[in-house]
Design an enzyme around this catalytic site. Structure first.
Site, short mmCIF file in Angstrom:
data_model
loop_
_atom_site.label_atom_id
_atom_site.label_comp_id
_atom_site.label_asym_id
_atom_site.label_seq_id
_atom_site.Cartn_x
_atom_site.Cartn_y
_atom_site.Cartn_z
N CYS A 187 12.89 11.95 6.29
CA CYS A 187 12.78 11.57 7.51
C CYS A 187 14.06 11.74 8.26
CB CYS A 187 12.56 10.24 7.66
SG CYS A 187 13.52 9.00 6.63
N LYS B 19 0.96 -1.06 -0.08
CA LYS B 19 -0.02 -0.21 0.02
C LYS B 19 0.79 1.35 0.16
CE LYS B 19 -2.04 2.85 2.85
NZ LYS B 19 -2.20 3.92 1.89
N GLU C 106 9.39 2.04 10.86
CA GLU C 106 10.37 3.23 10.45
C GLU C 106 9.47 4.44 10.65
OE1 GLU C 106 13.49 3.02 9.59
OE2 GLU C 106 13.39 0.87 9.91
N GLU D 93 8.60 17.25 14.44
CA GLU D 93 9.00 17.01 13.08
C GLU D 93 8.16 17.82 12.41
OE1 GLU D 93 7.89 13.07 11.14
OE2 GLU D 93 10.15 13.05 10.44
N GLY E 1 2.36 5.10 13.37
CA GLY E 1 3.02 3.90 13.81
C GLY E 1 2.31 3.54 15.16
P1 NDP Z 1 1.64 8.80 7.41
O1 NDP Z 1 1.96 8.14 8.66
O2 NDP Z 1 0.70 9.84 7.60
O3 NDP Z 1 1.41 7.72 6.40
C1 NDP Z 1 2.17 6.71 6.01
C2 NDP Z 1 1.41 5.45 5.04
O4 NDP Z 1 0.74 4.88 6.18
C3 NDP Z 1 0.68 6.11 4.13
O5 NDP Z 1 0.81 5.17 3.09
C4 NDP Z 1 -0.50 6.28 4.67
O6 NDP Z 1 -1.66 6.21 3.64
C5 NDP Z 1 -0.76 5.01 5.63
N1 NDP Z 1 -1.69 5.14 6.85
C6 NDP Z 1 -2.29 6.38 7.44
N2 NDP Z 1 -3.10 6.01 8.37
C7 NDP Z 1 -3.14 4.73 8.45
C8 NDP Z 1 -3.58 3.64 9.14
N3 NDP Z 1 -4.58 3.98 10.16
N4 NDP Z 1 -3.32 2.36 9.10
C9 NDP Z 1 -2.42 2.02 7.97
N5 NDP Z 1 -2.03 2.98 7.47
C10 NDP Z 1 -2.22 4.13 7.41
O7 NDP Z 1 2.81 9.57 6.96
P2 NDP Z 1 3.39 10.34 5.69
O8 NDP Z 1 2.79 9.72 4.64
O9 NDP Z 1 2.74 11.37 5.98
O10 NDP Z 1 4.93 10.34 5.66
C11 NDP Z 1 5.77 11.08 6.52
C12 NDP Z 1 6.14 10.29 7.81
O11 NDP Z 1 6.97 9.25 7.23
C13 NDP Z 1 7.04 11.47 8.31
O12 NDP Z 1 7.04 11.22 9.80
C14 NDP Z 1 8.52 10.70 7.85
O13 NDP Z 1 9.48 10.90 9.17
C15 NDP Z 1 8.11 9.35 7.93
N6 NDP Z 1 9.21 8.68 7.22
C16 NDP Z 1 10.23 7.74 7.81
C17 NDP Z 1 11.13 7.29 7.16
C18 NDP Z 1 12.04 6.42 7.88
O14 NDP Z 1 13.27 5.78 7.17
N7 NDP Z 1 12.18 6.28 9.50
C19 NDP Z 1 11.55 7.37 5.80
C20 NDP Z 1 10.38 8.20 5.28
C21 NDP Z 1 9.61 8.89 5.85
P3 NDP Z 1 -2.28 7.46 3.00
O15 NDP Z 1 -1.11 8.56 2.53
O16 NDP Z 1 -2.96 7.05 2.05
O17 NDP Z 1 -3.14 8.29 4.13
#
Ligand code: NDP
Length: 499
Positions: free
Chosen positions: A285, A176, A251, A386, A234
């Site tokens: 990130c 996803k 992550e 962040e 998360g």
């Molecule tokens: P989100 O947590 O909003 O979303 C991440 C993914 O999870 C998306 O595919 C999102 O879907 C999905 N999602 C959202 N809600 C749920 C749920 N309740 N259950 C399951 N899946 C869900 O993060 P962002 O997309 O805004 O990404 C930014 C974040 O990612 C930042 O905090 C960044 O630091 C982190 N990140 C961490 C990295 C690492 O290596 N540690 C690398 C890159 C980013 P949808 O978008 O369709 O809502």
């Protein structure tokens, strides 16, 4: 752009049963670049069931590891052959510069090749039990059905860190991508299909996180959830996974310190701090968003940063003269603006940016100027949270111990940078910092062979490296007694005298 339908279930491209469609917009100008099918909860259930059937039938897990490695190499080759198309898709979807997208695709190719090589060389671990009649070995088996959820900032790269090791391990997957940036993952799924993956091994269900993501992470037939995204998502996923005792790899975010000592090389330090925080407009990130600089050089250093930040060319990712692109969406820009207002309200001193660009050609995109706040304190929210945008905060320190304390004063622990001309000091500080990756006199690079992940609220588990493969495996201990004989434990008569 990408032929519909866009869901991939059990080896077939299908339209949603209970989902819908979404317009995907180019953040550089707000135009619609694609209409994409989105899954509903029934579609998710079908995808999970397909992955379960494929796993239980051993369609992939029983294939020799050389065959699995061969598929990964073919995916890498196909990505290489379609490098231009995929890079273009990534730039149009995320807003990042084309140059960055090419770097991403090359890294993705390297990750597929790395895991092909690693799994091909993997061997069982033999254990000396001290008993010559026993052959004891630990073998690696696939984790089962894996839900792979990725964010929007590095859509293809983050997904490849999951898909490549999952396929190498012999797992089956339900993938996803973020609802905002699904296009490159659709393209990748088509390439994996062309490479010859059996039906049901890679299933794709893009759609809203709250619906599709939650249906996926709540499915009892999922054995492992690998999630990259925000910390609060998360936490919600970990709670949900606990219901079924599903394995979880997280992550999450970062609030990453970049510590500059007075003896650091000035020009390369300025350059690295700028790149570390403003690359991809800070939507990274591991962005170095917290500058922690020695008080004796801070005034000059910050003045130079502010001068250079004002000269960064913000513009469309497809324009080769742009050095950084827009933020991913209007919603995200509003969040970043909120943090700038917060920084001002908290008393930080705005020395660069803090607004949209004035250029009328950028008016329809989600652009935001590189922004620097000086005179920040560790207790400010802008220093602790962040922002995921082009915002640098500056704190000053007097002693090495203070620099370390500031660098560790975060609930996150993803990445950190240290700049010094003193190798002994460098070694002391990098060892003292509680972060998953620490760069000494560098900032940002990684290699597929080295683990990536965070301490603290930055997550659990590791991607990349051998641990990134182990994430998708179960260890099984096989104890083989080659000369079975009567043990005699329950043979007649008491073994210890009665008292
Ligand atoms: P989100 O947590 O909003 O979303 C991440 C993914 O999870 C998306 O595919 C999102 O879907 C999905 N999602 C959202 N809600 C749920 C749920 N309740 N259950 C399951 N899946 C869900 O993060 P962002 O997309 O805004 O990404 C930014 C974040 O990612 C930042 O905090 C960044 O630091 C982190 N990140 C961490 C990295 C690492 O290596 N540690 C690398 C890159 C980013 P949808 O978008 O369709 O809502």
């Amino acid at each position: 752009m990408l032929a519909s339908p866009h869901l991939h279930v059990d080896g077939t491209w299908v339209a949603p049963v209970d989902g819908g469609t979404r317009e995907i917009r180019n953040p550089a100008d707000g135009t619609v670049i694609a209409k994409v099918d989105e899954a509903g909860s029934v579609d998710v259930a079908r995808a999970v069931a397909a992955a379960r059937r494929a796993f239980d039938a051993g369609l992939w897990s029983t294939r020799p590891k050389e065959e699995r490695a061969g598929l990964l190499v073919r995916v890498a080759e196909l990505l290489g052959a379609h490098r231009n198309d995929v890079a273009r898709i990534e730039t149009l979807d995320t807003g990042k510069t084309l140059r960055e997208s090419y770097i991403d695709i090359d890294d993705v190719i390297a990750v597929f090749r790395y895991y092909a090589d690693l799994v091909a060389r993997e061997t069982d671990r033999l254990i000396d039990t001290g008993n010559p009649a026993v052959i004891s070995r630990v073998v690696h088996e696939p984790a089962g059905v894996c839900a792979l959820i990725a964010p929007w900032n590095y859509p293809l790269l983050q997904m490849s860190w999951k898909i490549a090791p999952a396929l190498a391990a012999g797992a089956t997957t339900v993938v996803k991508p973020s609802e905002v940036t699904p296009l490159s993952t659709i393209a990748l799924t088509r390439l994996i299909e062309r490479a010859g993956v059996p039906a049901g091994v890679v299933n794709l269900v893009q759609g809203d996180g709250a619906v599709v993501g939650a249906a996926l992470t709540g499915a009892s037939d999922v054995d492992l959830i690998s999630f990259t995204g925000g910390a609060s998502t998360g936490v919600a996923i970990a709670r949900q996974a606990a219901e079924h005792v599903t394995r979880v790899a997280l992550e999450l975010g970062g609030k990453n310190p970049h510590i500059v000592f007075a003896d650091a090389d000035h020009d390369s330090a300025v350059d690295a701090v700028l790149t570390g925080v403003f690359l991809h407009s800070g939507q990274v990130c591991s962005a170095g968003t917290r500058l922690i600089v020695h008080e004796s050089i801070a005034d000059d250093f910050v003045a130079e940063l502010a001068r250079r930040a004002a000269g960064i060319r913000v513009g469309p990712g497809m324009d080769p003269s742009s050095q950084t692109g827009p933020l991913v969406s209007e919603e995200h820009r509003a969040k970043v603006e909120g943090y700038v207002a917060l920084g001002i309200a908290e008393g930080a001193e705005l020395v660069a940016g803090g607004r949209h660009p004035n250029d009328p050609r950028l008016a329809s995109g989600s652009y935001y100027l590189p922004t620097i706040f000086d005179r920040c304190r560790r207790d400010m929210r802008i220093v602790q949270e962040e922002t995921f945008g082009p915002i640098l905060t500056v704190e000053r320190f007097a002693t090495e111990a203070e620099a370390i304390a500031l660098g560790n004063d975060t609930s996150y622990g993803l990445a950190a940078g240290v700049r010094t001309g003193d190798p002994d000091r460098g070694e002391r500080v990098v060892r003292a910092l509680r972060h998953g990756t620490v760069w000494l006199n560098d900032f940002g690079p990684y290699t597929p062979a080295a683990e990536w992940g965070g301490f603290g609220r930055s997550g659990t588990g590791r991607e990349l490296g051998p641990s990134g493969l182990a994430e998708y495996q179960e260890s099984k201990h096989i104890w083989h007694n080659t000369t079975p004989a009567v043990g005699g434990w329950f043979s007649a008569g008491p073994t210890t005298p009665e008292r």
